[in-house]
Design a protein around this motif. Structure first.
Motif, short mmCIF file in Angstrom:
data_model
loop_
_atom_site.label_atom_id
_atom_site.label_comp_id
_atom_site.label_asym_id
_atom_site.label_seq_id
_atom_site.Cartn_x
_atom_site.Cartn_y
_atom_site.Cartn_z
N LEU A 118 0.74 -0.76 0.20
CA LEU A 118 0.22 0.25 -0.20
C LEU A 118 0.98 1.30 0.32
N TYR A 125 -2.20 4.14 -5.15
CA TYR A 125 -2.82 3.72 -3.14
C TYR A 125 -2.20 4.74 -2.45
N SER A 127 -2.15 6.37 1.61
CA SER A 127 -1.55 4.90 2.84
C SER A 127 -1.41 6.07 4.10
N ARG A 143 -7.69 4.28 -3.60
CA ARG A 143 -7.38 3.79 -4.90
C ARG A 143 -7.84 4.62 -5.31
#
Length: 145
Positions: A118, A125, A127, A143
């Motif tokens: 991630l 992504y 994150s 996303r």
């Protein structure tokens, strides 16, 4: 607005009730859950029936790598709350169906490979670890790719 939610690790359906309620309150949708333990599936279904939300939820009993393989349409929210070692394989299974802007929440996301995946911008992504219940490893991603 979220219209399709996937939940890995339904357990007895407590999170499922909250997510299905949000779907209902926002005009409807579908929640697809996966749970390995038969007794938990039965309890989750009973809890959803009691809450009047069963029509929004499809709980699939068995291995998530099998039960979540055939999801039709885009996924707007992915909740990972099962076996930590399966977070990355489940994410990769659902990934082709993630809508742009889909949210991914990992409860107790401790697997270093999942976190590294991630956090690698090449994977599409954004994150971060959430500062809730320090030490629990709760992570949130969006996303973008």
């Amino acid at each position: 607005m979220y219209s399709r939610v996937v939940e890995f690790g339904t357990s007895m359906g407590i999170s499922t009730i909250y997510l299905a309620t949000a779907l209902r309150d926002n005009g409807g949708g579908q929640l697809i859950g996966s749970e390995m333990e038969r007794t938990k599936v039965a309890q989750a279904r009973a809890n959803l029936d009691a809450a009047g939300l069963a029509d929004l939820v499809d709980i699939r009993e068995g291995d998530a790598l099998e039960t979540l393989r055939d999801i039709d349409g885009p996924v707007d929210l992915l909740l990972l709350d099962g076996a930590f070692s399966l977070y990355l394989p489940v994410l990769k299974l659902i990934e082709p169906r993630l809508a742009p802007g889909a949210a991914i929440f990992g409860e107790n996301a401790f697997d270093p490979d999942y976190i590294a995946y991630l956090n690698n911008p090449a994977n599409g992504y954004l994150s971060q670890t959430l500062p809730l219940d320090e030490g629990r490893g709760n992570g949130f991603a969006v996303r973008v790719g």
